[in-house]
Design a protein around this motif. Structure first.
Motif, PDB file in Angstrom:
ATOM      1  N   GLU A  51       0.887  -1.058   0.037  1.00  0.00           N
ATOM      2  CA  GLU A  51      -0.107  -0.001  -0.043  1.00  0.00           C
ATOM      3  C   GLU A  51       0.992   1.289   0.010  1.00  0.00           C
ATOM      4  OE1 GLU A  51      -3.049  -0.512   3.089  1.00  0.00           O
ATOM      5  OE2 GLU A  51      -3.786  -1.961   1.883  1.00  0.00           O
ATOM      6  N   ALA A  52       2.299   1.129   0.142  1.00  0.00           N
ATOM      7  CA  ALA A  52       3.110   2.462   0.014  1.00  0.00           C
ATOM      8  C   ALA A  52       2.790   2.738  -1.411  1.00  0.00           C
ATOM      9  CB  ALA A  52       4.379   1.938   0.371  1.00  0.00           C
ATOM     10  N   TRP A  53       2.655   2.001  -2.409  1.00  0.00           N
ATOM     11  CA  TRP A  53       2.353   2.225  -3.676  1.00  0.00           C
ATOM     12  C   TRP A  53       0.926   2.723  -3.904  1.00  0.00           C
ATOM     13  CZ3 TRP A  53       3.101  -1.387  -8.669  1.00  0.00           C
ATOM     14  CH2 TRP A  53       2.963  -0.739  -9.750  1.00  0.00           C
ATOM     15  N   THR A  54       0.468   3.740  -3.713  1.00  0.00           N
ATOM     16  CA  THR A  54      -1.008   4.304  -3.627  1.00  0.00           C
ATOM     17  C   THR A  54      -1.765   4.104  -4.928  1.00  0.00           C
ATOM     18  OG1 THR A  54      -0.538   6.548  -4.377  1.00  0.00           O
ATOM     19  CG2 THR A  54      -0.276   6.015  -1.830  1.00  0.00           C
ATOM     20  N   LEU A  55      -2.978   4.011  -4.747  1.00  0.00           N
ATOM     21  CA  LEU A  55      -3.863   4.038  -5.841  1.00  0.00           C
ATOM     22  C   LEU A  55      -3.652   5.241  -6.958  1.00  0.00           C
ATOM     23  CD1 LEU A  55      -5.958   2.458  -7.571  1.00  0.00           C
ATOM     24  CD2 LEU A  55      -7.570   3.553  -6.275  1.00  0.00           C
ATOM     25  N   GLU A  56      -3.464   6.501  -6.205  1.00  0.00           N
ATOM     26  CA  GLU A  56      -3.217   7.413  -7.130  1.00  0.00           C
ATOM     27  C   GLU A  56      -1.786   7.520  -7.888  1.00  0.00           C
ATOM     28  OE1 GLU A  56      -4.010   7.672  -3.604  1.00  0.00           O
ATOM     29  OE2 GLU A  56      -6.154   7.991  -4.195  1.00  0.00           O
ATOM     30  N   GLN A  57      -0.765   6.911  -7.148  1.00  0.00           N
ATOM     31  CA  GLN A  57       0.513   6.768  -7.893  1.00  0.00           C
ATOM     32  C   GLN A  57       0.453   5.852  -8.968  1.00  0.00           C
ATOM     33  OE1 GLN A  57       2.650   5.819  -4.362  1.00  0.00           O
ATOM     34  NE2 GLN A  57       3.755   7.539  -4.446  1.00  0.00           N
ATOM     35  N   ARG A  58      -0.364   4.732  -8.798  1.00  0.00           N
ATOM     36  CA  ARG A  58      -0.574   3.681  -9.831  1.00  0.00           C
ATOM     37  C   ARG A  58      -1.503   4.003 -11.078  1.00  0.00           C
ATOM     38  NH1 ARG A  58      -0.782  -2.080  -7.326  1.00  0.00           N
ATOM     39  NH2 ARG A  58      -0.033  -1.780  -5.310  1.00  0.00           N
TER      40      ARG A  58
END
Length: 177
Positions: A51-58
């Motif tokens: 979850e450190a790779w957020t949905l917004e970043q994805r």
């Protein structure tokens, strides 16, 4: 695969098609959900690392990929069930400047399918649409047996190369065909 080149798999309702720039949010959500089930629920990777790779970043990352995916260097295809993206495959051409140790000039960057659609033939259809029978390589998590069995059935075997994926604190192995 061109945007007009769409097909269904095995008479089922999901369709495989070329990804479009407006698919970025749907691919990112599907990728997020897949990572939850594949890595967190199975205990391979901690929730905090995934979850450190957020949905917004994805979403932003997929926008960049899809904006660049209109040439022969990158192929991104999606499995769509109704109006929902349930899987994707992402392949790219690799040259010596990108990766001097690459064993092939085609890399399967990722192939993910929501758990409810696994075992239906969609994963195979995504792989076929992204790379067909061409020689390629990919990196897979060292301990993940289901994906490894799928890739083995498709002619991919470990070539002895391993690399840490530090973001998730896991080891990956390179598979080549």
């Amino acid at each position: 695969m061109t945007p007009a080149d769409e097909r269904t798999t095995s008479g089922a309702s999901p369709m495989i098609r070329a990804a479009r720039p407006d698919d970025a949010p749907g691919i990112a959500r599907m990728h997020w959900e897949s990572h939850q089930a594949t890595y967190i629920d199975s205990g391979f990777v901690t929730r905090e690392r995934i979850e450190a790779w957020t949905l917004e970043q994805r979403i932003e990352g997929w926008r960049q990929v899809l904006d660049d995916a209109d040439g022969p260097e990158r192929t991104v295809v999606v499995a769509v069930d109704g109006d929902r993206i349930v899987g994707f495959a992402d392949a790219r051409s690799v040259d010596a400047a990108d990766d001097p140790d690459a064993p092939r000039d085609l890399e399967l960057k990722g192939l993910y399918l929501l758990e409810a659609h696994q075992g239906t033939g969609l994963g195979q259809a995504l792989l076929d649409a992204a790379i067909g029978e061409r020689p390629a390589f990919l990196w897979a998590m060292a301990g993940e047996t289901r994906a490894r069995a799928f890739y083995r059935r498709n002619g991919f075997e470990p070539d002895g190369a391993e690399a840490p994926f530090e973001l998730w604190d896991i080891m990956t192995v390179r598979l080549v065909r």
